[in-house]
Design a protein around this motif. Structure first.
Motif, PDB file in Angstrom:
ATOM      1  N   ASP A  98      63.176   6.864-102.802  1.00 41.58           N
ATOM      2  CA  ASP A  98      63.168   6.763-104.319  1.00 41.58           C
ATOM      3  C   ASP A  98      62.325   5.111-104.500  1.00 41.58           C
ATOM      4  O   ASP A  98      62.056   4.388-103.481  1.00 41.58           O
ATOM      5  CB  ASP A  98      64.235   6.833-105.137  1.00 41.58           C
ATOM      6  N   SER A  99      62.276   4.727-105.738  1.00 36.42           N
ATOM      7  CA  SER A  99      61.527   3.441-106.102  1.00 36.42           C
ATOM      8  C   SER A  99      62.227   2.342-105.686  1.00 36.42           C
ATOM      9  O   SER A  99      61.975   1.307-105.487  1.00 36.42           O
ATOM     10  CB  SER A  99      61.302   3.355-107.578  1.00 36.42           C
ATOM     11  N   ASP A 100      63.590   2.588-105.386  1.00 39.59           N
ATOM     12  CA  ASP A 100      64.443   1.454-105.067  1.00 39.59           C
ATOM     13  C   ASP A 100      64.710   1.391-103.341  1.00 39.59           C
ATOM     14  O   ASP A 100      65.477   0.785-102.867  1.00 39.59           O
ATOM     15  CB  ASP A 100      65.944   1.587-105.534  1.00 39.59           C
ATOM     16  N   MET A 101      63.546   2.098-102.625  1.00 34.59           N
ATOM     17  CA  MET A 101      63.756   2.216-101.300  1.00 34.59           C
ATOM     18  C   MET A 101      65.000   2.821-100.775  1.00 34.59           C
ATOM     19  O   MET A 101      65.624   2.324 -99.560  1.00 34.59           O
ATOM     20  CB  MET A 101      63.462   0.850-100.685  1.00 34.59           C
ATOM     21  N   ARG A 102      65.658   3.748-101.516  1.00 40.99           N
ATOM     22  CA  ARG A 102      66.710   4.222-101.161  1.00 40.99           C
ATOM     23  C   ARG A 102      66.605   5.896-100.755  1.00 40.99           C
ATOM     24  O   ARG A 102      65.750   6.636-101.467  1.00 40.99           O
ATOM     25  CB  ARG A 102      67.845   4.514-102.132  1.00 40.99           C
ATOM     26  N   ARG A 125      69.853   2.608 -97.940  1.00 40.07           N
ATOM     27  CA  ARG A 125      68.709   1.988 -98.308  1.00 40.07           C
ATOM     28  C   ARG A 125      67.763   1.870 -96.948  1.00 40.07           C
ATOM     29  O   ARG A 125      68.485   1.929 -95.808  1.00 40.07           O
ATOM     30  CB  ARG A 125      68.876   0.414 -98.696  1.00 40.07           C
ATOM     31  N   GLN A 179      57.301   7.499-108.323  1.00 37.12           N
ATOM     32  CA  GLN A 179      58.704   7.523-108.362  1.00 37.12           C
ATOM     33  C   GLN A 179      59.418   7.356-106.983  1.00 37.12           C
ATOM     34  O   GLN A 179      60.704   7.240-106.708  1.00 37.12           O
ATOM     35  CB  GLN A 179      59.285   8.606-109.022  1.00 37.12           C
TER      36      GLN A 179
END
Length: 428
Positions: A98-102, A125, A179
């Motif tokens: 996702d956008s949080d690199m998760r 992550r 996203q």
């Protein structure tokens, strides 16, 4: 009664478009792309059919599932299981962040890539999974707005593996914001190895041909500028030119021979062969070379031994091994050829040379690999003899091995299946 429209044409058309996009844009394997595209095409065709049969039909959502639409719930469940089965069968590693690199999705191939035998990568992550900067940077660049990112990645969990990583963005429904990103890992380990072997081969061939060619050109040029009556120099230079020309000829012959063997063009016509006469012919052909160095070659093979092999190819293998044993032996040493019968027929060529350091043994059968390049060239070696032996042994459904101790000598062993176990396999 309302006739239900036939919508399989839509499924086929959608499948064709989806497969083309998957193969060209993601470079996904044709089989996986075909399965995925057929699933998508079938699903869209079902929706289209429902819409035509019932204009009030709505795409299944969480709301209408809660209203008790059991049929659509079962369809979605079946579709999800089919997608999971398809992704599990893909040889390419698939990773979605996702956008949080998760990590939000992955497949078993990705688990193996990150050295996870079981379990899922979800919720972790990317920095927790790997410290490889190339992987992290590729995903980060796409999340920052890059159309796609492609990098070469190396891992060493299960030996050296090389991957081509392609990362593309996943947009939101309004198409304005990224996203997440999806990354596909293509295993190119074998291709990378073949490319390195090709480059090394071309480099080695160029080097091996350049040396004798330089000598030939130098002496030809000297003869051109000398007087024709200078018989002393002519008699001295011509044998050198001839020797280097012969060396080039042998090198080209060995390259063509090895290429033909590796390509499967060489047919092994195995038959029951008495080993003692074959060894005797090899010893006789190399007697002058052995005598010049004071080396004694002993044929210790039992005259009753019979092997199932191609006589000419067996003689070729033994000639290469015995020739090496003579060249790299000590002055006044011995070479012994013997045979052991067990589960396989083992033909041994043993010398009393200085031995081979252990770190060289693993690469000894590679093309152009030499322990002492200067000495090998001086003695007329092409660097391809052991590679030819290896591939001819494989063509006989056997193998070749080497054992060596420094200061004590070296033993090369050709293992060939016994006649009763090999005959059917070779003939087929």
């Amino acid at each position: 009664m309302v006739e239900r429209p036939n919508t399989w044409w839509l499924a086929a058309f959608t499948a064709l478009i989806a497969a083309t996009i998957l193969i060209l844009y993601f470079n996904i394997s044709a089989v996986a792309a075909a399965i995925l595209s057929l699933v998508v095409g079938y699903f869209l065709a079902r929706i289209s059919a429902r819409k035509q049969a019932d204009p009030a039909y709505q795409f299944p959502s969480r709301d209408n599932q809660e209203k008790g639409n059991v049929e659509t719930t079962e369809e979605i469940f079946a579709l999800r299981k089919l997608f999971e089965a398809t992704l599990s069968g893909m040889r390419e590693g698939l990773l979605v962040v996702d956008s949080d690199m998760r990590v939000v999705a992955s497949n078993p191939a990705a688990h193996r890539l990150f050295n996870l035998a079981a379990g899922k990568l979800e919720s972790q992550r990317l920095t927790e999974l790997t410290r490889n900067p190339h992987i992290y940077t590729a995903f980060l660049e796409v999340l920052k707005g890059k159309v796609q990112s492609r990098v070469k990645v190396e891992t060493h969990h299960w030996g050296r593996q090389v991957f081509d990583l392609l990362v593309v963005p996943l947009g939101s429904s309004d198409g304005e914001k990224t996203q997440g990103a999806i990354g596909v890992f293509f295993d190119i380990t074998r291709l990378d190895k073949l490319e390195r072997v090709r480059q090394e081969f071309l480099s080695n061939v160029s080097h091996e041909l350049r040396t004798p060619l330089t000598v030939i050109l130098a002496f030809v040029e000297t003869l051109e500028y000398s007087t024709l009556d200078d018989l002393e120099n002519s008699r001295r230079f011509l044998p050198i030119i001839r020797r280097n020309a012969v060396r080039m000829h042998h090198l080209i012959d060995d390259i063509l021979e090895l290429s033909a063997i590796e390509a499967g063009s060489v047919k092994v016509e195995a038959e029951d062969t008495e080993l003692y006469p074959v060894v005797n012919d090899v010893v006789t052909s190399l007697a002058a070379k052995a005598s010049s160095r004071g080396i004694i070659v002993n044929n210790c093979v039992d005259p009753e031994v019979v092997v199932f092999a191609d006589t000419r190819r067996l003689e070729q293998m033994l000639t290469n091994l015995v020739d090496n044993a003579i060249k790299f032996n000590r002055e006044g040493g011995t070479v012994t050829i013997r045979c052991e019968n067990g589960a396989r027929t083992r033909i041994l060529v043993q010398d009393t040379g200085d031995g081979i350091p252990a770190h060289h043994l693993e690469r000894l059968f590679e093309r152009f690999y030499r322990i002492d390049r200067a000495r090998s060239r001086e003695m007329g070696g092409t660097g391809l003899g052991l590679a030819i032996v290896k591939h001819l042994a494989l063509a006989h459904l056997g193998e070749v091995n080497v054992e060596s101790k420094l200061g004590e000598g070296t033993v090369f062993a050709i293992d060939i299946p016994r006649p009763e176990t090999q005959r059917v396999s070779v003939k087929s």
